[in-house]
Design a protein around this motif. Structure first.
Motif, PDB file in Angstrom:
ATOM      1  N   VAL A 114       0.861  -1.188   0.000  1.00  0.00           N
ATOM      2  CA  VAL A 114       0.000   0.000   0.000  1.00  0.00           C
ATOM      3  C   VAL A 114       0.894   1.233   0.000  1.00  0.00           C
ATOM      4  CG1 VAL A 114      -1.817   1.265   1.190  1.00  0.00           C
ATOM      5  CG2 VAL A 114      -1.795  -1.241   1.252  1.00  0.00           C
ATOM      6  N   ILE A 115       0.764   2.034  -1.043  1.00  0.00           N
ATOM      7  CA  ILE A 115       1.582   3.239  -1.183  1.00  0.00           C
ATOM      8  C   ILE A 115       1.104   4.303  -0.187  1.00  0.00           C
ATOM      9  CG2 ILE A 115       2.261   5.089  -2.755  1.00  0.00           C
ATOM     10  CD1 ILE A 115       3.474   2.347  -3.399  1.00  0.00           C
ATOM     11  N   GLY A 116       2.069   4.997   0.422  1.00  0.00           N
ATOM     12  CA  GLY A 116       1.728   5.976   1.447  1.00  0.00           C
ATOM     13  C   GLY A 116       1.704   7.411   0.974  1.00  0.00           C
ATOM     14  N   LYS A 117       2.428   7.720  -0.123  1.00  0.00           N
ATOM     15  CA  LYS A 117       2.494   9.102  -0.592  1.00  0.00           C
ATOM     16  C   LYS A 117       2.880   9.111  -2.065  1.00  0.00           C
ATOM     17  CE  LYS A 117       7.325   9.695   0.911  1.00  0.00           C
ATOM     18  NZ  LYS A 117       8.247  10.494   1.773  1.00  0.00           N
ATOM     19  N   ASP A 118       2.802  10.285  -2.686  1.00  0.00           N
ATOM     20  CA  ASP A 118       3.186  10.437  -4.079  1.00  0.00           C
ATOM     21  C   ASP A 118       4.583   9.849  -4.291  1.00  0.00           C
ATOM     22  OD1 ASP A 118       4.575  11.933  -6.374  1.00  0.00           O
ATOM     23  OD2 ASP A 118       2.494  12.570  -6.631  1.00  0.00           O
ATOM     24  N   THR A 119       4.734   9.044  -5.359  1.00  0.00           N
ATOM     25  CA  THR A 119       5.965   8.289  -5.528  1.00  0.00           C
ATOM     26  C   THR A 119       7.041   9.008  -6.335  1.00  0.00           C
ATOM     27  OG1 THR A 119       4.978   7.173  -7.450  1.00  0.00           O
ATOM     28  CG2 THR A 119       4.832   6.057  -5.303  1.00  0.00           C
ATOM     29  N   GLY A 121      10.319  10.460  -7.135  1.00  0.00           N
ATOM     30  CA  GLY A 121      11.607  10.306  -6.483  1.00  0.00           C
ATOM     31  C   GLY A 121      11.881   8.913  -5.936  1.00  0.00           C
ATOM     32  N   LEU A 122      10.938   7.983  -6.126  1.00  0.00           N
ATOM     33  CA  LEU A 122      11.135   6.634  -5.595  1.00  0.00           C
ATOM     34  C   LEU A 122      12.222   5.905  -6.378  1.00  0.00           C
ATOM     35  CD1 LEU A 122       8.392   4.128  -4.535  1.00  0.00           C
ATOM     36  CD2 LEU A 122      10.236   3.368  -6.049  1.00  0.00           C
ATOM     37  N   THR A 123      13.108   5.226  -5.654  1.00  0.00           N
ATOM     38  CA  THR A 123      14.121   4.347  -6.226  1.00  0.00           C
ATOM     39  C   THR A 123      14.066   3.024  -5.477  1.00  0.00           C
ATOM     40  OG1 THR A 123      15.879   4.996  -4.697  1.00  0.00           O
ATOM     41  CG2 THR A 123      15.609   6.338  -6.697  1.00  0.00           C
ATOM     42  N   ALA A 124      14.774   2.035  -5.988  1.00  0.00           N
ATOM     43  CA  ALA A 124      14.825   0.763  -5.279  1.00  0.00           C
ATOM     44  C   ALA A 124      15.396   0.946  -3.877  1.00  0.00           C
ATOM     45  CB  ALA A 124      15.648  -0.254  -6.076  1.00  0.00           C
ATOM     46  N   ALA A 125      16.387   1.813  -3.739  1.00  0.00           N
ATOM     47  CA  ALA A 125      17.043   1.989  -2.443  1.00  0.00           C
ATOM     48  C   ALA A 125      16.140   2.645  -1.412  1.00  0.00           C
ATOM     49  CB  ALA A 125      18.320   2.810  -2.622  1.00  0.00           C
ATOM     50  N   ASN A 126      15.292   3.596  -1.844  1.00  0.00           N
ATOM     51  CA  ASN A 126      14.469   4.322  -0.869  1.00  0.00           C
ATOM     52  C   ASN A 126      13.000   3.915  -0.927  1.00  0.00           C
ATOM     53  OD1 ASN A 126      13.243   5.622  -3.050  1.00  0.00           O
ATOM     54  ND2 ASN A 126      14.258   7.583  -2.721  1.00  0.00           N
ATOM     55  N   ALA A 127      12.680   2.822  -1.618  1.00  0.00           N
ATOM     56  CA  ALA A 127      11.284   2.446  -1.846  1.00  0.00           C
ATOM     57  C   ALA A 127      10.493   2.325  -0.551  1.00  0.00           C
ATOM     58  CB  ALA A 127      11.223   1.138  -2.629  1.00  0.00           C
ATOM     59  N   ARG A 201      11.216  -4.066  -3.953  1.00  0.00           N
ATOM     60  CA  ARG A 201      11.853  -2.798  -4.299  1.00  0.00           C
ATOM     61  C   ARG A 201      11.982  -2.639  -5.823  1.00  0.00           C
ATOM     62  NH1 ARG A 201      14.392  -0.232  -0.071  1.00  0.00           N
ATOM     63  NH2 ARG A 201      14.424  -1.406   1.901  1.00  0.00           N
ATOM     64  N   GLU A 202      12.413  -3.706  -6.490  1.00  0.00           N
ATOM     65  CA  GLU A 202      12.549  -3.643  -7.946  1.00  0.00           C
ATOM     66  C   GLU A 202      11.202  -3.431  -8.618  1.00  0.00           C
ATOM     67  OE1 GLU A 202      16.219  -6.505  -9.104  1.00  0.00           O
ATOM     68  OE2 GLU A 202      14.574  -7.480  -8.013  1.00  0.00           O
ATOM     69  N   CYS A 203      10.168  -4.085  -8.082  1.00  0.00           N
ATOM     70  CA  CYS A 203       8.824  -3.912  -8.646  1.00  0.00           C
ATOM     71  C   CYS A 203       8.348  -2.474  -8.503  1.00  0.00           C
ATOM     72  CB  CYS A 203       7.848  -4.865  -7.960  1.00  0.00           C
ATOM     73  SG  CYS A 203       8.143  -6.618  -8.282  1.00  0.00           S
ATOM     74  N   LEU A 204       8.549  -1.900  -7.330  1.00  0.00           N
ATOM     75  CA  LEU A 204       8.126  -0.523  -7.101  1.00  0.00           C
ATOM     76  C   LEU A 204       8.883   0.443  -8.003  1.00  0.00           C
ATOM     77  CD1 LEU A 204       7.852  -0.536  -3.195  1.00  0.00           C
ATOM     78  CD2 LEU A 204       5.967  -0.336  -4.807  1.00  0.00           C
ATOM     79  N   GLU A 205      10.180   0.223  -8.136  1.00  0.00           N
ATOM     80  CA  GLU A 205      10.971   1.110  -8.991  1.00  0.00           C
ATOM     81  C   GLU A 205      10.501   1.025 -10.436  1.00  0.00           C
ATOM     82  OE1 GLU A 205      15.609   2.229  -9.253  1.00  0.00           O
ATOM     83  OE2 GLU A 205      15.172   0.145  -9.792  1.00  0.00           O
ATOM     84  N   VAL A 207       7.486   0.064 -11.657  1.00  0.00           N
ATOM     85  CA  VAL A 207       6.144   0.629 -11.862  1.00  0.00           C
ATOM     86  C   VAL A 207       6.191   2.150 -11.847  1.00  0.00           C
ATOM     87  CG1 VAL A 207       3.848   0.866 -10.843  1.00  0.00           C
ATOM     88  CG2 VAL A 207       4.916  -1.389 -10.991  1.00  0.00           C
ATOM     89  N   THR A 208       6.886   2.709 -10.873  1.00  0.00           N
ATOM     90  CA  THR A 208       6.858   4.170 -10.719  1.00  0.00           C
ATOM     91  C   THR A 208       7.761   4.874 -11.722  1.00  0.00           C
ATOM     92  OG1 THR A 208       8.554   4.070  -8.970  1.00  0.00           O
ATOM     93  CG2 THR A 208       6.252   3.982  -8.287  1.00  0.00           C
ATOM     94  N   ARG A 209       8.573   4.126 -12.449  1.00  0.00           N
ATOM     95  CA  ARG A 209       9.321   4.738 -13.551  1.00  0.00           C
ATOM     96  C   ARG A 209       8.384   5.083 -14.699  1.00  0.00           C
ATOM     97  NH1 ARG A 209      13.314   1.263 -13.797  1.00  0.00           N
ATOM     98  NH2 ARG A 209      12.570   0.008 -15.566  1.00  0.00           N
ATOM     99  N   TRP A 210       7.247   4.372 -14.790  1.00  0.00           N
ATOM    100  CA  TRP A 210       6.281   4.576 -15.861  1.00  0.00           C
ATOM    101  C   TRP A 210       5.005   5.256 -15.400  1.00  0.00           C
ATOM    102  CZ3 TRP A 210       7.731   3.722 -20.751  1.00  0.00           C
ATOM    103  CH2 TRP A 210       8.837   2.893 -20.970  1.00  0.00           C
ATOM    104  N   LEU A 211       4.697   5.156 -14.109  1.00  0.00           N
ATOM    105  CA  LEU A 211       3.398   5.634 -13.628  1.00  0.00           C
ATOM    106  C   LEU A 211       3.532   6.089 -12.184  1.00  0.00           C
ATOM    107  CD1 LEU A 211       0.298   5.801 -14.204  1.00  0.00           C
ATOM    108  CD2 LEU A 211       0.142   3.484 -13.267  1.00  0.00           C
ATOM    109  N   ARG A 212       3.270   7.371 -11.951  1.00  0.00           N
ATOM    110  CA  ARG A 212       3.305   7.857 -10.568  1.00  0.00           C
ATOM    111  C   ARG A 212       2.103   7.316  -9.809  1.00  0.00           C
ATOM    112  NH1 ARG A 212       4.752  14.227 -10.553  1.00  0.00           N
ATOM    113  NH2 ARG A 212       3.917  14.083  -8.443  1.00  0.00           N
ATOM    114  N   LEU A 213       2.360   6.849  -8.598  1.00  0.00           N
ATOM    115  CA  LEU A 213       1.306   6.353  -7.730  1.00  0.00           C
ATOM    116  C   LEU A 213       1.090   7.336  -6.596  1.00  0.00           C
ATOM    117  CD1 LEU A 213       2.378   2.599  -7.498  1.00  0.00           C
ATOM    118  CD2 LEU A 213       0.825   3.677  -9.143  1.00  0.00           C
ATOM    119  N   GLY A 214      -0.019   7.142  -5.881  1.00  0.00           N
ATOM    120  CA  GLY A 214      -0.338   8.046  -4.788  1.00  0.00           C
ATOM    121  C   GLY A 214      -0.875   7.310  -3.589  1.00  0.00           C
ATOM    122  N   PRO A 215      -1.247   8.035  -2.544  1.00  0.00           N
ATOM    123  CA  PRO A 215      -1.705   7.414  -1.295  1.00  0.00           C
ATOM    124  C   PRO A 215      -2.857   6.447  -1.521  1.00  0.00           C
ATOM    125  CG  PRO A 215      -1.379   9.773  -0.999  1.00  0.00           C
ATOM    126  CD  PRO A 215      -1.239   9.512  -2.460  1.00  0.00           C
ATOM    127  N   GLY A 216      -2.696   5.238  -0.999  1.00  0.00           N
ATOM    128  CA  GLY A 216      -3.749   4.237  -1.077  1.00  0.00           C
ATOM    129  C   GLY A 216      -3.683   3.331  -2.282  1.00  0.00           C
TER     130      GLY A 216
END
Length: 250
Positions: A114-119, A121-127, A201-205, A207-216
């Protein structure tokens, strides 16, 4: 912290829904956890609120549900993703009608993020800094449609085909989450993030490289040996990080 959305009789909130945190066996009302997450804080208890009892709702209301494709031990493809309608999301315990016109149905036990905030700047390291927590998801599917439906619209589109919950664990380590799947009380697999070729972490990086996600918003991270054909009447339990998502099919 365990966070849930509860439907409470007499609540002044829309549909009687409120956020609550677990306190032993009790549930204590709290503020919007996404607003608190944006401040870098845990959600505060609502002033003067007593513990409540209610029925579990889906633990969030995503605008986007993203599935990770072929992320199991038998697959070695690069990370890929697809979208599932958030209108298919239902709470733990809600009966799910399996389609009779789409071949043999399947359940897929998965760890959901569950994403907590606008993604941005997300990277694998800080996911982990963008994740409110994890929950359990049953990605109910009609895999026989895959030959005619490579985009998963039909195969993933059944009513109630995304049971989610029952709560969000905000303290789970996204690098090491256990999962067990039981069908009709029989354990079918004990697995976890260690069986995913692509890490969360790799999955999040990806997805968010192509599509910004948001809370919830929710990412279903793949089925690590946890895909099983089922018949109507099956009772499916997916245990993730100690929480049990229950799905009664019919």
């Amino acid at each position: 912290m365990r966070l849930a959305r509860l439907r409470v009789d007499g609540s002044s909130l829309p549909d009687g829904a409120l956020w609550a945190r677990a306190d032993g066996a009790a549930w204590v009302p709290v503020e919007d956890p996404f607003a608190a997450f944006a401040r870098g804080e845990a959600p505060a208890d609502l002033a003067g609120a007593a513990p409540v009892e209610g029925r579990f709702l889906a633990p969030c209301e995503p605008l986007l549900v993203v599935g990770i494709a072929q992320n199991g031990p038998e697959h070695h493809s690069p990370v890929q993703a697809w979208l599932k309608s958030p209108r298919t999301v239902v709470a733990s315990g809600v009966p799910v009608a399996l389609r009779r016109d789409a071949g043999v149905p399947a359940i897929e036990g998965e760890i959901a993020v569950v994403i907590g905030k606008d993604t941005e700047g997300l990277t694998a390291a800080n996911a982990h800094e963008y994740v409110l927590g994890v929950t359990a998801v049953n990605d109910v599917s009609s895999p026989d449609r895959a030959m005619l439906d490579p985009r998963n619209f039909e195969g993933k589109g059944g009513e109630g085909y995304t049971p989610l919950g029952p709560w969000i664990d905000t303290e789970a380590d996204i690098d090491e989450v256990p999962m067990t799947v039981r069908i009709d009380g029989v354990e079918r697999v004990s697995t976890g993030t260690w069986d995913l070729p692509a890490s969360i972490r790799e999955c999040l990086e990806y997805v968010t490289r192509w599509l910004r996600l948001g809370p919830g918003d929710v990412i279903m991270t793949g089925a690590p040996r946890s895909n099983f054909s089922v018949e109507p009447g099956a009772f499916v339990e997916i245990e993730v990080a100690g929480m049990v998502l229950a799905t009664q099919t019919h």
